[in-house]
Scaffold this active site. Structure first.
Site, short mmCIF file in Angstrom:
data_model
loop_
_atom_site.label_atom_id
_atom_site.label_comp_id
_atom_site.label_asym_id
_atom_site.label_seq_id
_atom_site.Cartn_x
_atom_site.Cartn_y
_atom_site.Cartn_z
N MET A 1 -11.94 4.36 -2.34
CA MET A 1 -12.75 4.66 -1.16
C MET A 1 -13.43 5.99 -1.42
SD MET A 1 -10.11 3.37 1.75
CE MET A 1 -8.75 3.38 0.61
N HIS B 1 -7.77 0.88 -5.06
CA HIS B 1 -8.85 0.71 -4.07
C HIS B 1 -9.57 2.05 -3.94
CE1 HIS B 1 -9.78 -0.13 0.49
NE2 HIS B 1 -10.87 -0.03 -0.22
N ASP C 1 -4.59 3.54 -2.59
CA ASP C 1 -5.80 3.88 -1.83
C ASP C 1 -6.27 5.28 -2.18
OD1 ASP C 1 -6.20 1.60 -0.01
OD2 ASP C 1 -4.21 2.14 0.74
N ASP D 1 -7.32 -6.39 3.70
CA ASP D 1 -6.69 -5.07 3.76
C ASP D 1 -6.88 -4.44 5.14
OD1 ASP D 1 -5.63 -2.58 3.16
OD2 ASP D 1 -7.20 -2.01 1.75
N HIS E 1 -0.66 -1.31 -4.23
CA HIS E 1 -2.04 -1.03 -3.78
C HIS E 1 -2.18 0.48 -3.61
CE1 HIS E 1 -5.83 -2.07 -1.69
NE2 HIS E 1 -5.55 -1.05 -0.89
N MET F 1 -8.86 8.09 -1.52
CA MET F 1 -9.81 8.52 -0.48
C MET F 1 -10.34 9.90 -0.83
SD MET F 1 -7.68 7.50 2.89
CE MET F 1 -6.97 5.87 3.09
N GLY G 1 -4.07 -3.74 8.79
CA GLY G 1 -3.46 -4.36 9.97
C GLY G 1 -2.76 -5.69 9.69
N SER H 1 0.82 -1.22 0.00
CA SER H 1 0.00 0.00 0.00
C SER H 1 0.85 1.27 0.00
CB SER H 1 -0.94 0.02 1.20
OG SER H 1 -1.62 1.26 1.22
N GLY I 1 0.61 -2.11 4.22
CA GLY I 1 1.19 -0.78 4.08
C GLY I 1 2.30 -0.57 5.08
N SER I 2 1.92 -0.28 6.32
CA SER I 2 2.93 0.08 7.32
C SER I 2 3.91 -1.07 7.58
CB SER I 2 2.25 0.53 8.62
OG SER I 2 1.24 -0.36 9.00
N MET J 1 -12.09 -5.69 4.13
CA MET J 1 -11.41 -4.74 5.01
C MET J 1 -11.34 -5.33 6.43
SD MET J 1 -10.64 -2.28 3.01
CE MET J 1 -9.85 -1.31 4.30
C1 DX5 Z 1 -6.99 1.66 4.73
C2 DX5 Z 1 -6.37 1.29 3.42
C3 DX5 Z 1 -5.27 0.31 3.52
C4 DX5 Z 1 -4.08 0.78 4.31
C5 DX5 Z 1 -3.48 -0.42 4.98
O1 DX5 Z 1 -8.10 2.47 4.49
O2 DX5 Z 1 -7.35 0.74 2.55
O3 DX5 Z 1 -4.86 -0.16 2.24
O4 DX5 Z 1 -3.10 1.41 3.54
O5 DX5 Z 1 -2.49 0.02 5.84
P1 DX5 Z 1 -1.85 -0.92 6.95
O6 DX5 Z 1 -1.30 -2.12 6.24
O7 DX5 Z 1 -0.82 -0.05 7.55
O8 DX5 Z 1 -2.97 -1.29 7.89
ZN ZN Z 2 -6.68 -0.23 0.68
#
Ligand code: DX5
Ligand code: ZN
Length: 220
Positions: free
Chosen positions: A71, A69, A38, A179, A36, A40, A181, A11, A201-202, A140
């Protein structure tokens, strides 16, 4: 240890945006499968990220498919622009789409893969009529809008429900993606519950040794 390796979608939300090209290249060299991305809109989720101009630029330099993705609260209206920008997989939220079936057909007619995302509070049975036409489901495991949140363990039973639903309806969705955590602890849990793709992501962007983190998640 699982029997089949997980596919990994890294991500962009957790990338170093001020040094984006080199960070994306570094992630590609670590062996992930997709980027990935995101999107938003500040309406569907309480945050803004990035949109079309950045995706167009990333498309020019990426060696990997773009897993976009959305959102956003109006996917029916905007999906086409994201395909133009270079999305290879385009996922929208079932909570936001007015005509999810039409949207899947429109995305696939453009040669892209179509995915539906579900928030943690949304029942997977909503997917029943659509199972045969979906390329990807994105479950999610956090409420969308932010990176770095904690995995919601109750979502594991939703993954199992999705596996049962596919059996019941006789359709196998090619990509069951999770997706939110995802790390070395939660990846084996979701794999065992039926996921074959994880978005991270993180965990991946924050790893001191990315290749090791990729290998750990993939072979979880
Ligand atoms: C959250 C995003 C995720 C996010 C995941 O709204 O859709 O893709 O980047 O980040 P981590 O892996 O850090 O939870
Ligand atoms: Zn995402």
């Amino acid at each position: 240890m699982g029997t089949s390796p997980l596919s990994l979608s890294a991500s962009l939300l957790s990338a170093d945006w001020l040094h984006l090209e080199s960070d994306l290249r570094k992630m590609e060299a670590s062996g992930v499968d997709w980027h990935h991305i995101d999107v938003m809109d500040g309406h569907f989720v309480p945050n803004l990220s990035f949109g079309l101009p950045l995706i167009q630029q990333i498309k020019k330099i990426s060696t990997l498919p773009l897993d976009v993705h959305l959102m956003v609260s109006n996917p029916d209206a905007v999906f086409s622009a994201y395909l133009d920008a270079g999305a290879d997989l385009l996922t929208f939220h079932i909570e936001a789409a007015v005509h999810p079936h039409r949207l899947i057909q429109q995305i696939r007619a453009r040669g892209a893969k179509a995915g539906i995302a579900l928030n943690p509070g949304t029942d997977v049975r909503l997917l029943s009529p659509l199972l045969g036409e979906l390329d990807l489901v994105l479950l999610m495991t956090v409420n969308p809008g932010f990176g770095g949140q904690s995995f919601l363990p109750f979502c594991l039973s939703k993954l199992r429900d999705l596996v049962s639903l596919q059996t019941q309806y006789g359709h196998r969705i090619p990509y069951v993606s999770v997706d939110g955590g995802i790390d070395a602890v939660t990846a084996p849990q979701v794999r065992n519950a039926g996921a074959n793709v994880v978005v991270a992501g993180s965990y991946l962007y924050g790893a001191a040794d990315r290749a090791a983190a990729v290998s750990l998640l993939r072979n979880t």
